[in-house]
Motif scaffolding. Structure first.
Motif, PDB file in Angstrom:
ATOM      1  N   SER A 236      -9.430  14.345  26.901  1.00 21.01           N
ATOM      2  CA  SER A 236      -7.999  15.057  27.663  1.00 21.01           C
ATOM      3  C   SER A 236      -7.110  15.457  26.663  1.00 21.01           C
ATOM      4  CB  SER A 236      -7.461  14.053  28.787  1.00 21.01           C
ATOM      5  OG  SER A 236      -7.083  12.867  28.253  1.00 21.01           O
ATOM      6  N   ASN A 237      -6.796  14.533  25.743  1.00 19.80           N
ATOM      7  CA  ASN A 237      -5.424  14.894  24.936  1.00 19.80           C
ATOM      8  C   ASN A 237      -5.829  15.444  23.636  1.00 19.80           C
ATOM      9  OD1 ASN A 237      -6.355  12.472  24.041  1.00 19.80           O
ATOM     10  ND2 ASN A 237      -4.355  11.519  23.961  1.00 19.80           N
ATOM     11  N   PHE A 238      -7.080  15.618  23.226  1.00 18.85           N
ATOM     12  CA  PHE A 238      -7.511  16.309  22.069  1.00 18.85           C
ATOM     13  C   PHE A 238      -8.870  17.168  22.440  1.00 18.85           C
ATOM     14  CE2 PHE A 238      -9.573  12.393  21.947  1.00 18.85           C
ATOM     15  CZ  PHE A 238     -10.896  12.685  21.113  1.00 18.85           C
ATOM     16  N   TRP A 239      -9.231  18.082  21.273  1.00 17.11           N
ATOM     17  CA  TRP A 239     -10.561  18.580  21.505  1.00 17.11           C
ATOM     18  C   TRP A 239     -11.209  18.524  19.960  1.00 17.11           C
ATOM     19  CZ3 TRP A 239      -6.334  21.538  21.368  1.00 17.11           C
ATOM     20  CH2 TRP A 239      -6.308  22.748  20.481  1.00 17.11           C
ATOM     21  N   VAL A 240     -12.680  18.305  20.093  1.00 18.97           N
ATOM     22  CA  VAL A 240     -13.222  18.526  18.868  1.00 18.97           C
ATOM     23  C   VAL A 240     -14.137  19.835  18.759  1.00 18.97           C
ATOM     24  CG1 VAL A 240     -14.669  17.437  17.239  1.00 18.97           C
ATOM     25  CG2 VAL A 240     -13.270  16.281  18.652  1.00 18.97           C
ATOM     26  N   ASP A 241     -13.909  20.523  17.819  1.00 17.47           N
ATOM     27  CA  ASP A 241     -14.661  21.761  17.975  1.00 17.47           C
ATOM     28  C   ASP A 241     -15.458  21.893  16.565  1.00 17.47           C
ATOM     29  OD1 ASP A 241     -15.292  24.466  18.824  1.00 17.47           O
ATOM     30  OD2 ASP A 241     -13.687  25.558  17.859  1.00 17.47           O
ATOM     31  N   GLY A 242     -16.832  22.636  16.551  1.00 18.15           N
ATOM     32  CA  GLY A 242     -17.765  22.753  15.759  1.00 18.15           C
ATOM     33  C   GLY A 242     -18.961  22.020  15.948  1.00 18.15           C
ATOM     34  N   PHE A 243     -19.501  21.492  15.098  1.00 20.89           N
ATOM     35  CA  PHE A 243     -20.883  20.790  15.279  1.00 20.89           C
ATOM     36  C   PHE A 243     -20.753  19.378  16.254  1.00 20.89           C
ATOM     37  CE2 PHE A 243     -24.455  18.254  13.352  1.00 20.89           C
ATOM     38  CZ  PHE A 243     -25.405  19.108  14.066  1.00 20.89           C
ATOM     39  N   VAL A 244     -20.489  19.813  17.642  1.00 15.56           N
ATOM     40  CA  VAL A 244     -20.268  18.663  18.572  1.00 15.56           C
ATOM     41  C   VAL A 244     -21.341  18.763  19.616  1.00 15.56           C
ATOM     42  CG1 VAL A 244     -17.803  18.864  17.962  1.00 15.56           C
ATOM     43  CG2 VAL A 244     -18.755  19.969  19.634  1.00 15.56           C
ATOM     44  N   SER A 245     -21.522  17.706  20.130  1.00 14.39           N
ATOM     45  CA  SER A 245     -22.269  17.526  21.447  1.00 14.39           C
ATOM     46  C   SER A 245     -22.066  16.202  22.214  1.00 14.39           C
ATOM     47  CB  SER A 245     -23.834  17.779  21.230  1.00 14.39           C
ATOM     48  OG  SER A 245     -24.094  16.371  20.380  1.00 14.39           O
ATOM     49  N   VAL A 390      -0.194  22.778  29.526  1.00 15.50           N
ATOM     50  CA  VAL A 390      -0.282  22.013  30.570  1.00 15.50           C
ATOM     51  C   VAL A 390       0.378  20.766  30.352  1.00 15.50           C
ATOM     52  CG1 VAL A 390      -1.982  20.844  31.989  1.00 15.50           C
ATOM     53  CG2 VAL A 390      -2.180  23.158  31.392  1.00 15.50           C
ATOM     54  N   GLY A 391      -0.079  20.071  29.116  1.00 14.82           N
ATOM     55  CA  GLY A 391       0.679  18.787  28.892  1.00 14.82           C
ATOM     56  C   GLY A 391       0.113  17.600  29.508  1.00 14.82           C
ATOM     57  N   GLY A 392       0.360  16.456  29.196  1.00 16.28           N
ATOM     58  CA  GLY A 392       0.100  15.224  29.729  1.00 16.28           C
ATOM     59  C   GLY A 392      -1.341  14.877  29.411  1.00 16.28           C
ATOM     60  N   GLY A 393      -1.840  15.627  28.609  1.00 17.73           N
ATOM     61  CA  GLY A 393      -3.286  15.205  28.001  1.00 17.73           C
ATOM     62  C   GLY A 393      -4.422  16.319  28.885  1.00 17.73           C
ATOM     63  N   GLY A 394      -3.668  17.234  29.783  1.00 19.85           N
ATOM     64  CA  GLY A 394      -4.672  17.928  30.427  1.00 19.85           C
ATOM     65  C   GLY A 394      -4.948  19.494  29.682  1.00 19.85           C
ATOM     66  N   ALA A 395      -6.004  20.054  29.753  1.00 16.88           N
ATOM     67  CA  ALA A 395      -6.521  21.064  29.111  1.00 16.88           C
ATOM     68  C   ALA A 395      -5.952  21.221  27.687  1.00 16.88           C
ATOM     69  CB  ALA A 395      -5.966  22.472  29.864  1.00 16.88           C
ATOM     70  N   PRO A 396      -6.236  20.412  26.834  1.00 16.35           N
ATOM     71  CA  PRO A 396      -5.540  20.744  25.467  1.00 16.35           C
ATOM     72  C   PRO A 396      -6.011  21.890  24.796  1.00 16.35           C
ATOM     73  CG  PRO A 396      -7.358  19.115  25.424  1.00 16.35           C
ATOM     74  CD  PRO A 396      -7.064  19.319  26.933  1.00 16.35           C
ATOM     75  N   GLY A 397      -4.989  22.763  24.349  1.00 17.75           N
ATOM     76  CA  GLY A 397      -5.577  23.857  23.608  1.00 17.75           C
ATOM     77  C   GLY A 397      -5.412  25.013  24.453  1.00 17.75           C
ATOM     78  N   VAL A 398      -5.187  24.698  25.816  1.00 14.61           N
ATOM     79  CA  VAL A 398      -5.091  25.987  26.658  1.00 14.61           C
ATOM     80  C   VAL A 398      -3.728  26.556  26.923  1.00 14.61           C
ATOM     81  CG1 VAL A 398      -5.617  26.676  28.954  1.00 14.61           C
ATOM     82  CG2 VAL A 398      -7.171  25.262  27.987  1.00 14.61           C
ATOM     83  N   PRO A 399      -3.591  27.837  26.356  1.00 13.30           N
ATOM     84  CA  PRO A 399      -2.251  28.448  26.202  1.00 13.30           C
ATOM     85  C   PRO A 399      -1.655  28.983  27.821  1.00 13.30           C
ATOM     86  CG  PRO A 399      -3.578  29.926  25.456  1.00 13.30           C
ATOM     87  CD  PRO A 399      -4.628  28.759  25.537  1.00 13.30           C
ATOM     88  N   LEU A 400      -0.641  28.756  27.960  1.00 11.59           N
ATOM     89  CA  LEU A 400      -0.139  29.441  29.271  1.00 11.59           C
ATOM     90  C   LEU A 400       0.759  30.385  28.834  1.00 11.59           C
ATOM     91  CD1 LEU A 400       0.971  25.821  31.313  1.00 11.59           C
ATOM     92  CD2 LEU A 400      -1.207  27.616  31.399  1.00 11.59           C
ATOM     93  N   PRO A 401       0.685  31.754  28.751  1.00 16.11           N
ATOM     94  CA  PRO A 401       1.487  32.911  28.141  1.00 16.11           C
ATOM     95  C   PRO A 401       2.644  32.930  29.017  1.00 16.11           C
ATOM     96  CG  PRO A 401      -1.065  33.518  28.545  1.00 16.11           C
ATOM     97  CD  PRO A 401      -0.858  32.046  29.146  1.00 16.11           C
ATOM     98  N   GLY A 402       3.786  33.160  28.384  1.00 16.56           N
ATOM     99  CA  GLY A 402       5.140  33.154  28.779  1.00 16.56           C
ATOM    100  C   GLY A 402       6.161  33.991  28.236  1.00 16.56           C
ATOM    101  N   TRP A 403       7.360  33.325  28.234  1.00 18.40           N
ATOM    102  CA  TRP A 403       8.576  34.154  27.360  1.00 18.40           C
ATOM    103  C   TRP A 403       9.490  32.955  27.465  1.00 18.40           C
ATOM    104  CZ3 TRP A 403       9.136  38.864  25.118  1.00 18.40           C
ATOM    105  CH2 TRP A 403       8.134  39.658  25.347  1.00 18.40           C
TER     106      TRP A 403
END
Length: 461
Positions: A236-245, A390-403
Protein backbone atom coordinates in the motif's frame (compact mmCIF):
# COMPACT_ATOMS: atom_id res chain seq x y z
CA UNK A 1 -10.05 74.28 52.15
CA UNK A 2 -7.68 71.48 51.05
CA UNK A 3 -4.66 70.76 53.15
CA UNK A 4 -1.29 70.24 51.60
CA UNK A 5 -1.39 66.60 52.78
CA UNK A 6 -4.74 66.10 51.02
CA UNK A 7 -3.46 67.64 47.82
CA UNK A 8 -0.48 65.33 47.92
CA UNK A 9 -2.70 62.27 48.27
CA UNK A 10 -4.82 63.42 45.28
CA UNK A 11 -1.70 63.83 43.16
CA UNK A 12 -0.60 60.30 44.18
CA UNK A 13 -4.03 58.91 43.15
CA UNK A 14 -3.86 60.70 39.81
CA UNK A 15 -0.53 59.09 39.02
CA UNK A 16 -1.37 55.64 40.43
CA UNK A 17 -0.48 53.17 37.63
CA UNK A 18 -3.41 51.00 38.66
CA UNK A 19 -5.68 53.58 37.04
CA UNK A 20 -4.31 52.39 33.71
CA UNK A 21 -5.67 48.85 34.17
CA UNK A 22 -8.21 48.41 31.35
CA UNK A 23 -11.74 47.38 32.42
CA UNK A 24 -12.79 43.79 31.86
CA UNK A 25 -15.33 44.54 29.14
CA UNK A 26 -12.81 46.71 27.28
CA UNK A 27 -10.26 43.89 27.21
CA UNK A 28 -12.85 41.35 26.04
CA UNK A 29 -13.87 43.69 23.20
CA UNK A 30 -10.28 44.11 22.02
CA UNK A 31 -9.96 43.24 18.29
CA UNK A 32 -7.41 40.54 19.08
CA UNK A 33 -8.76 39.29 22.40
CA UNK A 34 -12.42 39.28 21.37
CA UNK A 35 -12.29 36.50 18.73
CA UNK A 36 -10.09 34.36 20.99
CA UNK A 37 -12.53 34.84 23.88
CA UNK A 38 -15.43 33.82 21.65
CA UNK A 39 -13.58 30.71 20.50
CA UNK A 40 -12.50 29.71 24.00
CA UNK A 41 -15.72 30.65 25.80
CA UNK A 42 -16.48 33.94 27.54
CA UNK A 43 -16.45 32.60 31.09
CA UNK A 44 -13.03 31.01 30.76
CA UNK A 45 -11.67 34.10 29.02
CA UNK A 46 -13.13 36.28 31.75
CA UNK A 47 -11.24 34.26 34.38
CA UNK A 48 -7.96 34.79 32.54
CA UNK A 49 -8.45 38.57 32.25
CA UNK A 50 -9.56 38.96 35.86
CA UNK A 51 -6.39 37.19 37.02
CA UNK A 52 -4.24 39.52 34.87
CA UNK A 53 -6.02 42.54 36.34
CA UNK A 54 -5.24 41.20 39.84
CA UNK A 55 -1.57 40.84 38.90
CA UNK A 56 -1.54 44.40 37.55
CA UNK A 57 -3.05 45.73 40.79
CA UNK A 58 -0.42 43.91 42.85
CA UNK A 59 2.40 45.29 40.71
CA UNK A 60 3.36 41.94 39.13
CA UNK A 61 2.29 43.09 35.67
CA UNK A 62 2.46 46.44 33.90
CA UNK A 63 -1.15 47.62 33.38
CA UNK A 64 -0.32 48.48 29.79
CA UNK A 65 0.46 44.82 29.09
CA UNK A 66 -2.86 43.37 30.25
CA UNK A 67 -4.38 43.20 26.76
CA UNK A 68 -1.23 41.85 25.15
CA UNK A 69 -0.71 39.14 27.77
CA UNK A 70 -4.42 38.28 27.68
CA UNK A 71 -4.19 37.71 23.93
CA UNK A 72 -1.09 35.51 24.36
CA UNK A 73 -2.63 33.40 27.12
CA UNK A 74 -5.98 33.00 25.37
CA UNK A 75 -4.25 32.03 22.12
CA UNK A 76 -2.24 29.39 24.00
CA UNK A 77 -5.40 28.03 25.63
CA UNK A 78 -7.22 27.87 22.30
CA UNK A 79 -4.28 26.01 20.73
CA UNK A 80 -4.15 23.57 23.67
CA UNK A 81 -7.83 22.63 23.49
CA UNK A 82 -7.20 19.82 21.06
CA UNK A 83 -6.74 19.33 17.33
CA UNK A 84 -7.11 22.58 15.39
CA UNK A 85 -8.99 22.67 12.10
CA UNK A 86 -6.64 22.87 9.13
CA UNK A 87 -7.36 23.64 5.48
CA UNK A 88 -5.62 20.96 3.43
CA UNK A 89 -4.03 22.73 0.45
CA UNK A 90 -1.42 20.04 -0.23
CA UNK A 91 -3.27 18.05 -2.91
CA UNK A 92 -2.85 14.88 -0.79
CA UNK A 93 -6.37 13.57 -0.28
CA UNK A 94 -5.89 11.12 2.59
CA UNK A 95 -3.29 13.06 4.58
CA UNK A 96 -2.17 11.00 7.58
CA UNK A 97 -0.75 13.99 9.49
CA UNK A 98 -4.09 15.79 9.08
CA UNK A 99 -6.18 12.91 10.40
CA UNK A 100 -6.65 11.07 7.11
CA UNK A 101 -10.17 11.25 5.65
CA UNK A 102 -12.34 14.27 6.46
CA UNK A 103 -15.90 13.26 7.32
CA UNK A 104 -18.89 14.07 5.13
CA UNK A 105 -21.62 16.41 6.31
CA UNK A 106 -23.87 13.39 6.83
CA UNK A 107 -21.24 11.70 9.02
CA UNK A 108 -20.75 14.88 11.06
CA UNK A 109 -24.50 15.17 11.60
CA UNK A 110 -24.59 11.51 12.65
CA UNK A 111 -21.88 12.22 15.25
CA UNK A 112 -23.98 14.97 16.77
CA UNK A 113 -27.06 12.75 16.88
CA UNK A 114 -25.08 9.94 18.49
CA UNK A 115 -23.61 12.19 21.19
CA UNK A 116 -26.63 11.54 23.41
CA UNK A 117 -28.36 8.29 24.24
CA UNK A 118 -28.70 5.94 21.23
CA UNK A 119 -29.91 2.43 20.45
CA UNK A 120 -26.33 1.30 19.78
CA UNK A 121 -26.94 -1.98 21.64
CA UNK A 122 -30.71 -2.04 22.12
CA UNK A 123 -33.58 -3.50 20.11
CA UNK A 124 -36.23 -0.80 20.37
CA UNK A 125 -38.92 -3.17 19.08
CA UNK A 126 -38.49 -5.66 21.92
CA UNK A 127 -36.80 -3.51 24.54
CA UNK A 128 -34.13 -6.19 24.86
CA UNK A 129 -30.37 -6.06 24.36
CA UNK A 130 -29.63 -5.87 20.62
CA UNK A 131 -26.72 -6.53 18.29
CA UNK A 132 -24.14 -3.79 18.76
CA UNK A 133 -24.00 -1.53 15.72
CA UNK A 134 -26.31 -3.84 13.79
CA UNK A 135 -27.29 -1.26 11.17
CA UNK A 136 -23.66 -0.55 10.34
CA UNK A 137 -22.86 -4.25 9.97
CA UNK A 138 -25.88 -4.62 7.67
CA UNK A 139 -24.61 -1.67 5.60
CA UNK A 140 -21.18 -3.27 5.28
CA UNK A 141 -22.68 -6.55 4.09
CA UNK A 142 -24.85 -4.65 1.62
CA UNK A 143 -21.76 -2.86 0.26
CA UNK A 144 -19.84 -6.16 0.07
CA UNK A 145 -22.39 -8.92 -0.67
CA UNK A 146 -19.61 -11.53 -0.83
CA UNK A 147 -19.10 -11.17 2.94
CA UNK A 148 -21.03 -13.55 5.16
CA UNK A 149 -20.51 -11.30 8.15
CA UNK A 150 -18.74 -8.11 9.18
CA UNK A 151 -17.09 -6.59 12.23
CA UNK A 152 -15.71 -3.16 13.15
CA UNK A 153 -12.77 -2.48 15.49
CA UNK A 154 -10.58 0.49 16.35
CA UNK A 155 -8.36 0.73 13.25
CA UNK A 156 -6.81 -1.31 10.47
CA UNK A 157 -3.94 -2.52 12.64
CA UNK A 158 -6.44 -3.69 15.28
CA UNK A 159 -8.36 -5.63 12.63
CA UNK A 160 -5.22 -7.45 11.48
CA UNK A 161 -4.09 -8.09 15.06
CA UNK A 162 -7.46 -9.57 16.05
CA UNK A 163 -7.64 -11.72 12.91
CA UNK A 164 -4.18 -13.26 13.30
CA UNK A 165 -4.54 -13.67 17.06
CA UNK A 166 -7.97 -15.30 16.98
CA UNK A 167 -7.19 -17.57 14.03
CA UNK A 168 -3.51 -18.34 14.59
CA UNK A 169 -2.60 -17.44 18.17
CA UNK A 170 0.06 -19.96 19.26
CA UNK A 171 0.44 -21.11 15.66
CA UNK A 172 2.31 -19.93 12.59
CA UNK A 173 1.24 -17.32 10.06
CA UNK A 174 2.75 -17.88 6.63
CA UNK A 175 3.45 -14.62 4.77
CA UNK A 176 5.67 -13.39 1.97
CA UNK A 177 8.86 -11.68 3.09
CA UNK A 178 8.13 -8.85 0.63
CA UNK A 179 4.87 -8.03 2.45
CA UNK A 180 6.26 -7.51 5.96
CA UNK A 181 5.84 -3.76 5.82
CA UNK A 182 6.44 -0.95 8.25
CA UNK A 183 3.41 1.27 8.80
CA UNK A 184 3.17 4.77 10.30
CA UNK A 185 5.30 6.05 13.18
CA UNK A 186 7.77 3.17 12.96
CA UNK A 187 5.33 0.32 13.73
CA UNK A 188 6.00 -2.91 11.86
CA UNK A 189 3.51 -5.61 10.96
CA UNK A 190 5.74 -8.48 12.19
CA UNK A 191 5.91 -6.92 15.65
CA UNK A 192 2.16 -6.26 15.62
CA UNK A 193 1.23 -9.81 14.65
CA UNK A 194 3.66 -11.49 17.02
CA UNK A 195 2.42 -9.36 19.93
CA UNK A 196 -0.82 -11.39 19.74
CA UNK A 197 0.95 -14.72 20.17
CA UNK A 198 1.18 -15.83 16.54
CA UNK A 199 4.53 -16.72 14.99
CA UNK A 200 5.55 -15.57 11.53
CA UNK A 201 6.84 -17.97 8.90
CA UNK A 202 8.40 -15.90 6.12
CA UNK A 203 8.55 -17.23 2.57
CA UNK A 204 10.11 -16.00 -0.68
CA UNK A 205 12.36 -12.98 -1.04
CA UNK A 206 11.93 -9.24 -0.91
CA UNK A 207 11.12 -8.94 -4.61
CA UNK A 208 9.85 -12.41 -5.66
CA UNK A 209 7.58 -14.95 -3.99
CA UNK A 210 6.08 -17.99 -5.74
CA UNK A 211 3.27 -20.42 -4.93
CA UNK A 212 5.75 -23.24 -4.31
CA UNK A 213 7.31 -21.11 -1.54
CA UNK A 214 4.00 -21.26 0.31
CA UNK A 215 3.55 -24.98 -0.46
CA UNK A 216 6.96 -25.84 0.98
CA UNK A 217 6.35 -23.67 4.04
CA UNK A 218 2.97 -25.27 4.75
CA UNK A 219 4.50 -28.74 4.50
CA UNK A 220 7.02 -27.76 7.15
CA UNK A 221 4.38 -26.05 9.31
CA UNK A 222 2.09 -29.09 9.08
CA UNK A 223 4.88 -31.39 10.26
CA UNK A 224 5.51 -29.12 13.26
CA UNK A 225 1.89 -29.39 14.32
CA UNK A 226 1.35 -25.61 14.61
CA UNK A 227 -0.50 -24.42 11.48
CA UNK A 228 -2.30 -21.10 11.87
CA UNK A 229 -3.19 -19.09 8.77
CA UNK A 230 -2.00 -17.72 5.45
CA UNK A 231 -1.64 -13.97 5.23
CA UNK A 232 -1.42 -11.69 2.22
CA UNK A 233 -0.64 -8.02 2.84
CA UNK A 234 -0.99 -5.27 0.26
CA UNK A 235 2.14 -3.10 0.78
CA UNK A 236 0.00 0.00 0.00
CA UNK A 237 2.46 2.72 0.94
CA UNK A 238 5.20 1.72 -1.52
CA UNK A 239 5.68 -0.28 -4.68
CA UNK A 240 8.51 -2.41 -6.04
CA UNK A 241 9.14 -2.30 -9.77
CA UNK A 242 11.34 -4.41 -12.02
CA UNK A 243 12.14 -8.10 -11.43
CA UNK A 244 9.22 -8.83 -9.10
CA UNK A 245 6.45 -11.37 -8.61
CA UNK A 246 3.87 -12.26 -5.98
CA UNK A 247 1.06 -14.77 -5.66
CA UNK A 248 -2.50 -13.53 -6.31
CA UNK A 249 -5.32 -14.20 -3.89
CA UNK A 250 -7.07 -16.97 -5.89
CA UNK A 251 -4.23 -19.57 -5.93
CA UNK A 252 -3.40 -18.73 -2.31
CA UNK A 253 -7.03 -19.33 -1.36
CA UNK A 254 -7.00 -22.71 -3.12
CA UNK A 255 -3.84 -23.66 -1.25
CA UNK A 256 -5.38 -22.56 2.04
CA UNK A 257 -8.50 -24.68 1.41
CA UNK A 258 -6.31 -27.70 0.64
CA UNK A 259 -4.64 -27.33 4.03
CA UNK A 260 -7.88 -26.32 5.78
CA UNK A 261 -6.40 -23.02 6.85
CA UNK A 262 -7.93 -19.53 6.71
CA UNK A 263 -6.52 -16.96 4.28
CA UNK A 264 -6.46 -13.41 5.69
CA UNK A 265 -6.02 -10.59 3.18
CA UNK A 266 -5.10 -7.13 4.46
CA UNK A 267 -5.94 -4.76 1.62
CA UNK A 268 -4.87 -1.69 3.59
CA UNK A 269 -6.50 1.19 1.78
CA UNK A 270 -10.13 0.32 2.50
CA UNK A 271 -11.41 0.06 -1.07
CA UNK A 272 -14.60 -2.00 -0.86
CA UNK A 273 -15.22 -2.56 -4.57
CA UNK A 274 -13.22 -2.20 -7.82
CA UNK A 275 -12.52 1.37 -8.93
CA UNK A 276 -11.66 1.93 -12.61
CA UNK A 277 -9.63 4.99 -11.66
CA UNK A 278 -7.40 2.80 -9.45
CA UNK A 279 -7.12 -0.46 -11.38
CA UNK A 280 -4.13 -1.78 -9.41
CA UNK A 281 -5.62 -1.09 -5.98
CA UNK A 282 -7.01 -4.26 -4.32
CA UNK A 283 -10.57 -4.24 -3.03
CA UNK A 284 -12.57 -6.33 -0.56
CA UNK A 285 -15.17 -7.68 -2.98
CA UNK A 286 -12.62 -9.06 -5.43
CA UNK A 287 -10.53 -10.64 -2.66
CA UNK A 288 -13.56 -12.41 -1.20
CA UNK A 289 -14.73 -13.55 -4.64
CA UNK A 290 -11.24 -14.98 -5.18
CA UNK A 291 -11.56 -17.05 -2.03
CA UNK A 292 -10.14 -15.04 0.88
CA UNK A 293 -11.57 -16.11 4.22
CA UNK A 294 -11.24 -12.66 5.76
CA UNK A 295 -10.39 -9.20 4.45
CA UNK A 296 -9.23 -6.43 6.78
CA UNK A 297 -9.16 -2.74 5.86
CA UNK A 298 -9.16 0.80 7.24
CA UNK A 299 -12.28 2.93 7.39
CA UNK A 300 -10.56 6.32 7.19
CA UNK A 301 -8.69 5.95 3.91
CA UNK A 302 -10.34 5.43 0.52
CA UNK A 303 -13.69 4.67 2.13
CA UNK A 304 -13.66 8.24 3.51
CA UNK A 305 -15.05 7.48 6.96
CA UNK A 306 -13.87 7.65 10.58
CA UNK A 307 -10.86 5.80 11.93
CA UNK A 308 -11.95 2.16 12.11
CA UNK A 309 -10.79 -1.33 11.25
CA UNK A 310 -13.20 -3.23 9.01
CA UNK A 311 -13.31 -7.03 8.95
CA UNK A 312 -15.30 -8.78 6.22
CA UNK A 313 -15.62 -12.43 5.27
CA UNK A 314 -16.73 -15.90 6.20
CA UNK A 315 -19.40 -15.84 8.91
CA UNK A 316 -17.79 -18.62 10.95
CA UNK A 317 -14.40 -16.92 10.90
CA UNK A 318 -15.86 -13.53 11.83
CA UNK A 319 -17.73 -15.27 14.65
CA UNK A 320 -14.46 -16.63 16.00
CA UNK A 321 -13.04 -13.11 16.04
CA UNK A 322 -16.15 -11.70 17.70
CA UNK A 323 -15.95 -14.27 20.52
CA UNK A 324 -12.22 -13.74 21.16
CA UNK A 325 -11.50 -11.87 24.46
CA UNK A 326 -9.39 -9.31 22.59
CA UNK A 327 -12.45 -8.18 20.64
CA UNK A 328 -13.83 -6.38 23.68
CA UNK A 329 -10.67 -4.30 24.04
CA UNK A 330 -10.65 -3.37 20.35
CA UNK A 331 -14.31 -2.54 19.79
CA UNK A 332 -15.42 0.93 18.68
CA UNK A 333 -17.74 3.39 20.38
CA UNK A 334 -21.14 4.66 19.27
CA UNK A 335 -19.66 7.78 17.62
CA UNK A 336 -17.48 5.74 15.27
CA UNK A 337 -20.38 3.46 14.41
CA UNK A 338 -22.63 6.45 13.68
CA UNK A 339 -20.09 8.17 11.41
CA UNK A 340 -19.22 4.92 9.62
CA UNK A 341 -22.89 4.14 9.01
CA UNK A 342 -23.50 7.58 7.48
CA UNK A 343 -20.40 7.19 5.30
CA UNK A 344 -21.53 3.81 3.98
CA UNK A 345 -24.95 5.14 3.04
CA UNK A 346 -23.47 7.60 0.53
CA UNK A 347 -19.88 6.67 -0.25
CA UNK A 348 -19.72 8.68 -3.47
CA UNK A 349 -20.41 11.95 -1.64
CA UNK A 350 -17.56 11.76 0.89
CA UNK A 351 -14.98 14.57 0.70
CA UNK A 352 -12.35 11.90 -0.02
CA UNK A 353 -14.24 10.64 -3.07
CA UNK A 354 -15.02 14.15 -4.34
CA UNK A 355 -11.41 15.35 -3.97
CA UNK A 356 -9.97 12.21 -5.55
CA UNK A 357 -12.16 12.64 -8.61
CA UNK A 358 -11.66 16.39 -9.04
CA UNK A 359 -10.70 17.15 -12.64
CA UNK A 360 -7.65 19.09 -13.75
CA UNK A 361 -9.90 21.43 -15.76
CA UNK A 362 -12.09 22.25 -12.78
CA UNK A 363 -9.09 22.80 -10.53
CA UNK A 364 -7.44 25.06 -13.11
CA UNK A 365 -10.49 27.33 -13.19
CA UNK A 366 -10.42 27.70 -9.40
CA UNK A 367 -6.65 28.23 -9.34
CA UNK A 368 -6.72 30.91 -12.04
CA UNK A 369 -9.38 32.85 -10.13
CA UNK A 370 -7.35 32.61 -6.90
CA UNK A 371 -4.15 33.71 -8.66
CA UNK A 372 -5.95 36.64 -10.27
CA UNK A 373 -7.38 37.83 -6.94
CA UNK A 374 -3.96 37.59 -5.29
CA UNK A 375 -2.25 39.42 -8.14
CA UNK A 376 -4.82 42.21 -7.97
CA UNK A 377 -3.91 42.58 -4.28
CA UNK A 378 -0.22 43.02 -5.19
CA UNK A 379 0.90 39.45 -4.38
CA UNK A 380 3.04 37.57 -6.87
CA UNK A 381 1.04 34.48 -7.75
CA UNK A 382 0.84 32.21 -10.80
CA UNK A 383 -1.06 29.03 -11.71
CA UNK A 384 1.15 25.95 -12.12
CA UNK A 385 0.41 22.29 -12.95
CA UNK A 386 0.51 20.19 -9.79
CA UNK A 387 -0.02 16.47 -9.26
CA UNK A 388 -1.97 15.45 -6.19
CA UNK A 389 -1.83 12.07 -4.49
CA UNK A 390 -4.33 9.68 -2.91
CA UNK A 391 -2.22 9.45 0.26
CA UNK A 392 -2.69 7.32 3.34
CA UNK A 393 -0.86 4.44 1.69
CA UNK A 394 -3.45 4.19 -1.08
CA UNK A 395 -2.45 3.88 -4.74
CA UNK A 396 1.21 4.81 -4.25
CA UNK A 397 2.72 6.35 -7.35
CA UNK A 398 -0.64 7.12 -8.96
CA UNK A 399 -0.72 10.85 -9.85
CA UNK A 400 -3.87 12.97 -9.63
CA UNK A 401 -3.41 15.66 -12.33
CA UNK A 402 -4.32 19.13 -11.12
CA UNK A 403 -3.24 22.73 -10.56
CA UNK A 404 -1.94 24.92 -7.74
CA UNK A 405 -1.19 28.57 -7.09
CA UNK A 406 2.54 29.26 -6.65
CA UNK A 407 3.31 32.06 -4.17
CA UNK A 408 6.39 33.10 -2.21
CA UNK A 409 7.92 30.23 -0.24
CA UNK A 410 7.95 32.33 2.93
CA UNK A 411 4.14 32.29 3.07
CA UNK A 412 4.07 28.57 3.91
CA UNK A 413 4.96 29.04 7.57
CA UNK A 414 2.62 32.02 7.95
CA UNK A 415 -0.20 29.98 6.45
CA UNK A 416 0.39 27.15 8.92
CA UNK A 417 0.26 29.57 11.85
CA UNK A 418 -2.73 31.51 10.59
CA UNK A 419 -6.35 31.36 11.63
CA UNK A 420 -7.49 29.21 10.03
CA UNK A 421 -4.34 27.19 9.62
CA UNK A 422 -3.55 26.26 6.01
CA UNK A 423 -1.12 23.51 5.05
CA UNK A 424 0.40 23.93 1.59
CA UNK A 425 3.35 22.28 -0.17
CA UNK A 426 6.83 23.77 -0.50
CA UNK A 427 8.65 22.76 -3.68
CA UNK A 428 11.34 24.30 -5.87
CA UNK A 429 11.41 27.51 -3.84
CA UNK A 430 7.65 28.14 -4.00
CA UNK A 431 4.68 27.65 -1.73
CA UNK A 432 2.09 25.66 -3.72
CA UNK A 433 -1.54 26.13 -2.70
CA UNK A 434 -3.58 23.27 -4.17
CA UNK A 435 -7.40 23.52 -3.83
CA UNK A 436 -8.11 19.83 -4.62
CA UNK A 437 -9.04 19.00 -1.02
CA UNK A 438 -10.69 22.36 -0.33
CA UNK A 439 -14.46 22.45 -0.93
CA UNK A 440 -15.27 25.12 -3.56
CA UNK A 441 -17.46 26.96 -1.04
CA UNK A 442 -14.30 27.55 1.03
CA UNK A 443 -12.36 29.20 -1.81
CA UNK A 444 -13.03 32.64 -0.32
CA UNK A 445 -11.76 31.43 3.07
CA UNK A 446 -8.60 30.13 1.41
CA UNK A 447 -8.12 33.41 -0.47
CA UNK A 448 -8.46 35.46 2.71
CA UNK A 449 -6.00 33.19 4.51
CA UNK A 450 -3.35 33.74 1.82
CA UNK A 451 -3.96 37.49 1.82
CA UNK A 452 -3.64 37.60 5.60
CA UNK A 453 -0.41 35.58 5.47
CA UNK A 454 0.95 38.09 2.95
CA UNK A 455 0.08 40.99 5.22
CA UNK A 456 -2.81 42.25 3.09
CA UNK A 457 -6.02 43.15 4.86
CA UNK A 458 -8.62 40.89 3.17
CA UNK A 459 -11.33 43.48 3.74
CA UNK A 460 -9.38 46.24 1.97
CA UNK A 461 -8.22 44.48 -1.15
Amino acid sequence: MRTEAGAGRERDDDTDPRRRIPPLDVVLRDPVVGPLAAELGRERARTVVVELQRRARSGDLDPGQVREVAAEQLAALVAARGPRPVINATGVVVHTNLGRAPLSEAARAALVDAAGYTDVELDLATGERGRRGGEVLDALRAAVPEAGDAMVVGNGAAALLLATTALAGGGEVVVSRGELVEIGDGFRLPDLIESGGARLHEVGTTNRTHLHDYEQALARVASSGHPGALLKVHPSNFWVDGFVSDVPVAPLAELARTHRLPLVVDNGSGLLEPDPALPDEPDARTALRDGAGLVTASGDKLLGGPQAGIILGDAELVGRLRRHPMARALRVDKLTLAALGATLRDRAATPTSVARRATAAGLRTRVERLARELSDAGITARPVPHEGRVGGGGAPGVPLPGWAVAVHEGLAARLRLGRPAVLARVRDGSCLVDPRCVPPEQDEVLLRAVLDAAGVDPDRR
